[in-house]
Design a protein around this motif. Structure first.
Motif, short mmCIF file in Angstrom:
data_model
loop_
_atom_site.label_atom_id
_atom_site.label_comp_id
_atom_site.label_asym_id
_atom_site.label_seq_id
_atom_site.Cartn_x
_atom_site.Cartn_y
_atom_site.Cartn_z
N LEU A 1 34.07 -41.98 40.93
CA LEU A 1 35.23 -41.18 40.54
C LEU A 1 35.50 -40.13 41.61
O LEU A 1 34.62 -39.32 41.92
N GLY B 1 33.34 -47.13 34.44
CA GLY B 1 34.02 -46.75 35.67
C GLY B 1 33.11 -46.78 36.88
O GLY B 1 31.89 -46.65 36.78
N ARG C 1 29.54 -40.29 39.67
CA ARG C 1 29.37 -41.70 39.29
C ARG C 1 28.42 -41.83 38.11
O ARG C 1 27.38 -41.18 38.05
N GLU D 1 30.69 -51.21 35.02
CA GLU D 1 31.74 -50.41 35.66
C GLU D 1 33.08 -50.60 34.97
O GLU D 1 33.91 -49.68 34.95
N GLU D 2 33.31 -51.75 34.38
CA GLU D 2 34.55 -51.96 33.63
C GLU D 2 34.63 -51.00 32.45
O GLU D 2 35.70 -50.48 32.12
N ASP E 1 46.38 -45.46 31.62
CA ASP E 1 46.20 -46.90 31.78
C ASP E 1 47.56 -47.56 31.58
O ASP E 1 48.07 -47.61 30.46
#
Length: 271
Positions: free
Chosen positions: A147, A144, A117, A140-141, A196
């Protein structure tokens, strides 16, 4: 024009050759269905104290060395009551007209048995450390959330007769098993496609070869055909392409060029 080159110009000591070694990738019937990857995806460093991690970026057309990135664990830290490790980032770039996009100077990240993380990233601006940290708006956008270390091949990517892929009900990022030979070293790898698919024109796609022990060996970035506001197929007619759900991804990254990335793990002797 401001260039990234102005920010990083000292080459760290590294083991990579000036010209990219020969790379051969062959599909294998000896399937890998999952790997445990302790790295920050896809920065390739493990957030724990130990040796520096290095990666080399080679121009995919000339095969010349374009960049070296060194990520060094420096100390244990606590950020917002979270135990983590500080990682120092250094980057060298070959003289080119790079866009002004720089990695953070410091990364704070954590690792447990199931996840890695991002906790914070730091940019040094006019000698002051500017933190962007978990809990901050859009952190976080951009960087991330947790994980998963466990990466599986559960048939998410279904190969079509024309070489393209359709996404099934699977959720894993694994996309087949391959033997990757770099120079004289051959690694048995799970191929990972981290894509994505939320962008109607295609977002970013990472093609990653992770050896059975969980470390990345070889990496390529692709952009959706129209992600950068123009047609990348027309701009780069000879670059590699991957087609997923009828969206074309072109071997190209935010630098405006295509790169093949080798990690320091790819140079370690095979026992």
């Amino acid at each position: 024009m401001d260039t990234k080159q102005a920010h990083f110009n000292e080459m760290p000591k590294h083991p990579f050759p000036q010209k990219r070694p020969d790379v051969k990738i062959a599909e294998s019937d000896d399937r890998i269905f999952e790997v445990d990857c302790p790295e920050l995806q896809w920065w390739f460093a493990v957030p724990e104290m130990g040796d520096p991690h290095l990666r080399a970026e080679y121009d995919a057309n000339t095969l010349e060395l374009d960049a070296i990135v060194e990520i060094t664990p420096t100390t244990a830290a606590i950020i917002r009551d979270i135990d983590c490790v500080e990682l120092r980032v250094r980057e060298w770039l070959a003289p080119r007209d790079w866009p002004a996009v720089c990695p953070p100077d410091l990364i704070y990240a954590t690792l447990n048995d199931t996840h890695t993380r991002w906790i914070s990233v730091v940019d040094m601006i006019d000698g002051e450390a500017v933190f962007y940290t978990i809990g901050d708006e859009s952190f976080e956008e951009q960087w991330g959330g947790p994980l998963k270390r466990r990466i599986v091949d559960d048939g998410r990517y279904q190969l079509q007769t024309d070489g393209s892929y359709k996404i099934t009900d699977g959720h894993g990022f694994g996309a087949g098993t391959y033997d990757v030979t770099i120079g004289e070293n051959t690694f048995h790898c799970l191929r990972v496609l981290d894509v994505d698919i939320s962008n109607p024109h295609g977002g970013e796609l990472a093609e990653v070869f992770v050896e059975s022990g969980g470390r990345t060996i070889f990496f390529r970035r692709y952009d959706g055909r129209y992600l950068r506001g123009h047609d990348l197929v027309s701009k780069y007619p000879n670059n590699r392409r991957i087609v997923i759900n009828d969206i074309v991804y072109v071997h190209s990254d935010c630098s405006g060029w295509a790169h093949d990335q080798l990690t320091s793990e790819s140079l370690r002797p095979i026992s």
